[in-house]
Scaffold this motif. Structure first.
Motif, PDB file in Angstrom:
ATOM      1  N   MET A  76      -0.779   4.830  -0.957  1.00 34.78           N
ATOM      2  CA  MET A  76      -1.254   4.334  -2.249  1.00 34.78           C
ATOM      3  C   MET A  76      -2.669   3.773  -2.168  1.00 34.78           C
ATOM      4  O   MET A  76      -3.230   3.359  -3.180  1.00 34.78           O
ATOM      5  N   LYS A 101       0.819  -1.219   0.000  1.00 35.59           N
ATOM      6  CA  LYS A 101       0.000   0.000   0.000  1.00 35.59           C
ATOM      7  C   LYS A 101       0.849   1.264   0.000  1.00 35.59           C
ATOM      8  O   LYS A 101       0.314   2.377  -0.050  1.00 35.59           O
ATOM      9  N   ARG A 134      -3.268   2.247  -7.180  1.00 36.49           N
ATOM     10  CA  ARG A 134      -2.488   1.152  -6.590  1.00 36.49           C
ATOM     11  C   ARG A 134      -2.694  -0.119  -7.396  1.00 36.49           C
ATOM     12  O   ARG A 134      -3.799  -0.628  -7.510  1.00 36.49           O
ATOM     13  N   PRO A 169       0.952   9.595  -3.167  1.00 40.62           N
ATOM     14  CA  PRO A 169       1.836   8.487  -3.564  1.00 40.62           C
ATOM     15  C   PRO A 169       3.314   8.848  -3.545  1.00 40.62           C
ATOM     16  O   PRO A 169       4.154   7.985  -3.327  1.00 40.62           O
ATOM     17  N   SER A 203       4.976   2.934  -4.783  1.00 41.41           N
ATOM     18  CA  SER A 203       4.513   3.674  -5.957  1.00 41.41           C
ATOM     19  C   SER A 203       5.037   3.029  -7.237  1.00 41.41           C
ATOM     20  O   SER A 203       6.246   2.817  -7.370  1.00 41.41           O
TER      21      SER A 203
END
Length: 791
Positions: A438, A186, A272, A450, A189
């Protein structure tokens, strides 16, 4: 998309895998006859059999297939070996690809080199049985499980061209840090970070039990990892030819998926993605003995360590070992000189594409110096000691904000913390960046993006592991945490300290940036949260480590914190622990004074003492911000109660300066120590943490018998700030009484002086329990004396 490997390619990969397995078994068992050119004898076998076989063939299998991917796609891959005791496999594979002999020329690529390779493994004067700093290609200390995946993500942050292939053992997967680490996706990036490819290796067993995940059906596992946000690909079986085909297909699918995610970034850069992962089911101890002494070994926990344990003394066991090793057909793998045959050597990548030679695994070679601003721009103006108040960590936050700005183009600096950046008064960093995020965002969210540079998640394990992976691959970072809860990563700190100690002794490993802790919301200002939040003991743990590695700083105000923070960010191969409060507090030193004081590590505060150039009657010393304030308030009480008493005030900012130079490079010599603390006068020492640490540090000094240390004595609750000090007898009244009791010249006056101070403590006790706050004379106290005129 790469072409699928044909049967001839897979046959070569199988031979390479057999070579890695042969070398792995040889390392565990043999000290001579490395190619079995003669029948195996007892004297060829090591007297002590140490190492772990069970996970190793699976690790070798993965390594061989990643080599194919790297060559086919010119991929930049870092291999992280979660099952740490799979060290034989890591050593074997880096030897086969040529990296090991490059790093260690004495381990040549011939029969003599094989003998040296085998003999050194888990042998006195050799190398450990696990993946360690000595192992090329490793950034991961295998002595403790749980940290592979979080290290992998730390390595991938700000490395957009890198794929980190992280093998997670199914035993390791049962640990808390590893379980939390799955959520790292999560924070990754697809625009500016690399890729982590988790490979969950399910071989069914840990030391003596089945593993939880291995006993789950594929459907349940698929739901689990889909829920974590991954796209799992399953590979399972035991027949080598079928497994080679399946693994090759799985890796091609995973790398195709990664390429597709990268290609789509321009269209949806903030979304994501669902990154691929591989779930590999293979037998524990794969290709090893099926049974020993009538008991099942392959595909059982008995293969975990040394499957055949009495090979030196038991001829039947020795026959099993020889048959096992010959099953790999070493003549088909190595030539007459003991070199890997050319067609197999050609399967390994070359140069820096070899996973053992990845510069990311020797991050110091990639490290750029951090750009730091001039700390004078943030200094608090202090014309008179204690006259102004400031929040030390707020000032440091301003400095960190500009560190982020200065290094924005290089993207090599991040701030880590468990949801406490704002709480720890470092909010200024959000003027320069955001928190990394994310996952889904709402309009009401605060500073989530992000591309942020602040890593916040409510897991000290993840913050520590991310930072370690980030530092070990050549970047810089800073970790702030509540003091009491940094203990959550005690064991991770231990492992990193051990890694640094060994790495410093390896000339081929370049220095990496230091791991820098800021511990705030500390014990003396956790009065509102209570006993559970009151523990200063992390510095005791740190002080146990090698002197070349650790530093502990207790800056008493904002300007000293600025100097210490700036200094620590520019160091390497160390662990720096800084403890500083976040609440408004008196400021004692101007920036030039703070610089001199910090460079010395400790010193006499002439402006606070009354010794007048003569030998003092008593030394009042302090280490830490609240202990410094209480010490100065105690000095004020003594100056009022006993005019003419000669008092020396000493402040310690670098705790390790108290040790002798023989024990720590920052230690001051005995002559300097005696000049500061005297040889025979009482020293009342107010310490931020547990008192015994000061005694440990100074026990060999001449005046140690006269040290009387006050600190945290495990008393606490939800109460007022000053009452916390009183409960632990670190307050000004107890410090003043300690001094009075140690001065024979005050014997006649002692009862009256003590009674007056005890009356103050009684008044305090009554007041806080009636009003819920400290007495005005405590809250409003200021240092009342002007700075003495210079002679």
């Amino acid at each position: 998309m790469a072409n699928d490997p044909d049967l001839e390619d897979l046959a070569l990969i199988d031979r390479y895998w057999r070579a890695a397995n042969y070398l792995s078994v040889g390392q565990i068992y043999l000290m001579d006859n490395p190619l079995l050119r003669e029948p195996l004898k007892a004297e060829h076998v090591k007297p002590r059999l140490l190492g772990h076989w069970g996970t190793t063939p699976g690790l070798n299998f993965i390594y061989a297939h990643l080599n194919r991917i790297i060559r086919a796609r010119d991929a930049d891959v870092l291999y992280i070996c979660g099952p740490g005791h799979g060290g034989p496999g890591m050593v074997a594979n880096t030897y086969l690809e040529g990296t090991y002999s490059q790093v260690y020329p004495e381990i040549g690529e011939d029969e003599a080199g094989l003998k040296a390779l085998f003999r050194q493994f888990s042998f006195p004067g050799g190398i450990p049985s696990h993946a360690a700093p000595e192992t090329p290609g490793s950034i991961h200390e295998g002595g403790e499980l749980g940290y592979a995946l979080v290290h992998a993500y730390g390595a991938a942050f700000d490395n957009p061209g890198l794929v980190v292939a992280c093998v997670v053992g199914d035993g390791e997967a049962e640990t808390g840090p590893l379980a939390a680490a799955w959520h790292s996706n999560k924070f990754l990036s697809p625009v500016s970070d690399g890729t982590v490819l988790p490979i969950l290796h399910l071989n069914g067993y840990k030391i003596a039990n089945p593993t939880v995940l291995a006993r789950l059906p594929d459907e349940e596992l698929a739901h689990l990892f889909t829920g974590y946000g991954y796209d799992p690909i399953f590979v399972e079986g035991h027949e080598p030819q079928a497994m080679h085909r399946a693994m090759a297909a799985a890796l091609d699918a995973a790398f195709d998926r990664i390429a597709a995610i990268r290609a789509a970034v321009k269209d949806e850069p903030a979304r994501r993605p669902r990154w691929p992962m591989i779930v590999l089911r293979s037998p524990k101890g794969w290709t090893g003995p099926k049974e020993v002494d009538g008991k099942m070994v392959e595909n059982h926990w008995r293969s975990h360590q040394v499957p055949v344990s009495e090979c030196r003394t038991n001829a039947a066991h020795r026959d099993i070992l020889e048959a096992w090793m010959r099953s790999y057909d070493p003549e088909d793998l190595f030539d007459a000189d003991g070199r890997l045959k050319p067609e197999l050597r050609a399967l390994a990548p070359t140069g820096a594409r070899r996973m053992g030679a990845s510069p990311h695994a020797n991050g110091g070679v990639l490290r750029k110096e951090l750009r730091t601003p001039d700390i004078g721009a943030y200094a608090v103006a202090v014309e008179r000691p204690g006259a102004v108040e400031a929040q030390a960590t707020k000032i440091l936050g301003d400095y960190l904000r500009d560190v982020i700005r200065l290094n924005a183009a290089d993207r090599n600096f991040r701030v880590f913390g468990p949801d406490e950046t704002a709480s720890n008064r470092l909010s200024s960093v959000f003027e320069a960046t955001d928190r990394v995020w994310m996952a889904k965002t709402l309009q009401t969210d605060d500073h989530l993006a992000p591309e942020g540079r602040v890593m916040e998640v409510l897991s000290e394990h993840l913050c520590q592991g991310w930072l370690e992976g980030y530092l070990l691959t050549g970047r810089h970072g800073f970790f702030s945490c509540y003091e009491a809860f940094i203990h959550i990563v005690d064991s991770m700190f231990n492992q990193h300290a051990k890694w640094l100690k060994v790495a410093r002794e390896l000339p081929w490993r370049s220095p990496v940036s230091s791991l820098n802790y800021l511990l705030t919301s500390h014990v003396w200002r956790q009065d509102h949260n209570g006993f559970s939040h009151q523990d200063p003991g992390f510095i005791d743990l740190v002080a146990n480590k090698g002197a070349d590695i650790v530093r502990v700083y207790l800056p008493p105000d904002a300007n000293t914190l600025l100097w210490v923070g700036d200094h620590c960010l520019r160091t390497w191969n160390r662990i720096n622990v800084i403890v500083a409060g976040k609440q408004p507090a008196p400021q004692w030193l101007a920036m030039d004074e703070a610089t001199r004081h910090c460079e010395a590590g400790l010193g006499i505060w002439d402006w606070a003492g009354t010794e007048g150039g003569l030998e003092p009657d008593v030394v009042m010393a302090a280490a830490g911000d609240v202990p410094t304030m209480e010490t100065l308030a105690a000095v004020d009480l003594l100056r009022q109660a006993v005019p003419g008493l000669r008092i020396r005030v000493v402040n310690v900012v670098d705790l390790m300066a108290l040790q002798s130079p023989q024990h720590h490079p920052h230690g001051i010599d005995d002559a300097a120590f005696d000049r500061i603390f005297t040889r025979d006068r009482p020293v009342v020492f107010a310490h931020h943490g547990y008192p015994y640490l000061i005694h440990r540090l100074v026990y060999k000094r001449t005046n140690h018998p006269n040290f009387h240390v006050r600190g945290f004595i495990e008393e606490g609750t939800t109460t007022t700030p000053f009452d916390m000090a009183v409960m632990n007898r670190l307050d000004r009244y107890h410090l003043a009484m300690e001094a009075i009791e140690r001065l024979p010249a005050l014997a006649a006056r002692r009862p009256g002086l003590i009674a007056a101070l005890e009356a103050k403590l009684d008044a305090h006790h009554a007041y806080v329990r009636e009003h819920g706050e400290d007495m005005p004379e405590i809250r409003d106290w200021k240092w009342p004396y002007p700075r003495p005129e210079a002679p």
